[in-house]
Enzyme design. Structure first.
Site, PDB file in Angstrom:
ATOM      1  N   CYS B 139       0.815  -1.225   0.000  1.00 33.74           N
ATOM      2  CA  CYS B 139       0.000   0.000   0.000  1.00 33.74           C
ATOM      3  C   CYS B 139       0.848   1.273   0.000  1.00 33.74           C
ATOM      4  CB  CYS B 139      -0.974   0.000   1.158  1.00 33.74           C
ATOM      5  SG  CYS B 139      -0.256  -0.536   2.725  1.00 33.74           S
ATOM      6  N   TYR B 140       2.078   1.164   0.427  1.00 34.01           N
ATOM      7  CA  TYR B 140       3.001   2.319   0.427  1.00 34.01           C
ATOM      8  C   TYR B 140       4.305   1.874  -0.246  1.00 34.01           C
ATOM      9  CZ  TYR B 140      -0.129   4.443   3.888  1.00 34.01           C
ATOM     10  OH  TYR B 140      -1.208   4.972   4.521  1.00 34.01           O
TER      11      TYR B 140
END
Lengths: 135, 392
Positions: B139-140
């Site tokens: 997600c990052y």
């Protein structure tokens, strides 16, 4: 008897000239060395308090200038920047000559440069860079 | 006598009467406590001095692709910041130092740059360099990010003091033979000088020694912004030994303060490079005290002659945690320029600025009178304290 605190800046060629001795012997001056930084082949600097008659001090200074020594008053050497000062007064407790005092009315720091002997104790005491030495 | 709500109504109507903690000393002497309490609605206090327990936390705008600072390594102008929170929240304390800084290797170190200097730069409107190195997730995914950021580039920036407003502090001296370098400044050997860190009669909690008007939620002047008491400060002593008149005998109450860094004014905070010790942040703070009863006024009338501080040796007793009774000294004596210890005259110097404290108390007074600063009713008392009846 007059007294004058002065800063002498010597060019490299003059470092071997015994100026202090000459000031004492030839010009009848008392020379109280407050600070000195002399490096061979580089500029030398002395902070000294000269005591004697006004005439002998003037003659002594003229001798130094003729030799090529730059003579400045001490006032130009250490500075108090009031815009950087927060007036915490930490410097006043370490100043040995009352050059830095607290104004009892405003509680602000007052710097009287003529009382300063350039010990630089105030430089370490000030956390805000309000005192600066050009020595 | 009067409630916070009544005082705020007077502030809004432009009819409030405010006096600084210095001014009320004279008012009470002249008119007595009863009359002074009837006359004055609010007393303002002020202090400005190094508070090492100062820091900021801030939230950066997300990059594309997104990055997770939490668990990574963050530098701000080369100074390590704390990245143990969420993706974009970072914290920086004022005493943090660059990784490659010399510290005290060449003693005494100069500590020219640290967290405090970064905080001051941001408040002055300057940009700082953010460097993030992290590990990347689904997600990052981003692993590295470098940017020059100013306060306006941040989503949020908050000043937080886990501890501020120490109610009473030591007078520091040095019994050893050599000069020592401490958070109380340079202390020359053989009792060469004595340093104090207080604004005395203007000091916030010395004007409310039993914490009857201040609690969690109290609105304060904080580096030029409106800040709040968030919690009791660290090291808060709930039930200190007290002297006659209610003043504590030793360092006791503390407050945790919080405020919006974006609203702060560089005139009221300054980075400090304390030689031989480290970086710190001088913080300007003022506490408004509502005169809700006569006892409040009686305690606000505290003068420099009334306040006494313990003398502490910082060469041996303080570092080793020993207590030794070296006597007490009043603020009036400290401000005279010298005190007497063991028959020796010792020159004094301050760490907190009385002149700036006066300026802050005056500025807070002006803002209250101008209707720009309303008082806040505390939502809870501090540990060990009981709020005045009008505030309970």
């Amino acid at each position: 008897m007059a007294k004058k605190k002065l800063v002498f800046s010597f060019p490299p060629l003059l470092i071997h000239e015994p100026v202090t001795s000459n000031l004492i012997r030839k010009y009848d001056l008392e020379v109280n060395l407050l600070r000195a930084r002399i490096q061979p082949r580089e500029q030398g600097r002395i902070v000294a308090e000269l005591s004697g008659t006004p005439e002998s001090i003037s003659a002594g200074v003229a001798y130094l200038e003729n030799q090529g020594v730059q003579v400045d008053t001490l006032i130009q050497e250490i500075r108090h920047y009031s815009d950087r000062c927060i007036n915490c007064t930490a410097c006043t407790g370490v100043c040995p000559t009352d050059a830095l005092t607290v104004d009892p009315e405003s509680d602000e720091v007052v710097f009287e440069a003529s009382h300063c002997i350039m010990c630089e104790a105030c430089l370490a005491a000030c956390s805000y860079g309000a005192m600066e030495s050009l020595f | 006598m009067r409630s916070i709500e009544e005082i705020n109504a007077k502030i809004k109507a432009g009819k409030v009467v405010v006096a600084t903690a210095e001014e009320v000393v004279g008012i009470v002497k002249e008119r007595g406590v009863k009359e002074a309490a009837r006359m004055v609605d609010v007393v303002t206090t002020g202090t400005f001095g190094p508070m090492c327990s100062s820091g900021i936390y801030f939230n950066i705008k997300q990059t594309t692709p997104k990055i997770k600072c939490g668990g990574g390594r963050v530098l701000v102008d080369g100074v390590p910041a704390y990245a143990g929170w969420a993706a974009a929240d970072i914290m920086l304390g004022c005493t943090a130092l660059p990784e490659d800084g010399p510290r005290n290797a060449v003693y005494p170190g100069l500590f020219k740059y640290g967290g405090a200097h970064i905080i001051e730069k941001l408040v002055k409107g300057e940009k700082v360099k953010l460097e993030v190195k992290t590990y990347g997730t689904d997600c990052y995914p981003r692993k590295e990010y470098t940017a020059e950021l100013g306060l306006d580039d941040l989503n949020d920036a908050v000043m937080f003091n886990p501890r501020n407003s120490y109610q009473l502090y030591n007078v520091a001296v040095n019994f050893s033979k050599r000069t020592i370098y401490t958070y109380m400044g340079v202390l020359k050997g053989r009792l060469g000088n004595a340093n104090f860190g207080t604004t005395g009669a203007l000091s916030p909690l010395l004007n409310d020694p039993e914490l009857r008007t201040v609690g969690i939620g109290t609105r304060v002047f904080f580096c030029g912004a409106q800040g709040y008491v968030a919690w009791p400060g660290t090291q808060h002593v709930p039930e200190p030994a007290r002297l006659e008149g209610g003043l504590p005998a030793s360092p006791s109450a503390t407050l945790a303060l919080i405020g919006n860094l974006k609203e702060m004014d560089p005139a009221y905070l300054r980075a400090a490079s304390i030689v031989g010790y480290g970086a710190s942040l001088a913080v300007g703070y003022g506490l408004p005290i509502p005169v809700v009863d006569e006892q409040v006024m009686a305690q606000c009338a505290v003068s420099d002659e009334d306040i006494t501080y313990p003398i502490v040796d910082y060469s041996e007793n303080y570092p080793l945690g020993r207590s030794a009774d070296l006597g007490r000294v009043s603020m009036a004596q400290l401000m005279s320029g010298s005190i007497e210890i063991d028959g020796k005259s010792v020159p004094t110097g301050g760490m907190a600025s009385r002149a700036r404290g006066r300026q802050i108390a005056g500025e807070l007074k002006r803002r209250i009178e101008a209707g720009q600063f309303l008082l806040a009713r505390p939502v809870a008392a501090l540990p060990g304290a009981t709020l005045a009846e009008a505030l309970a």
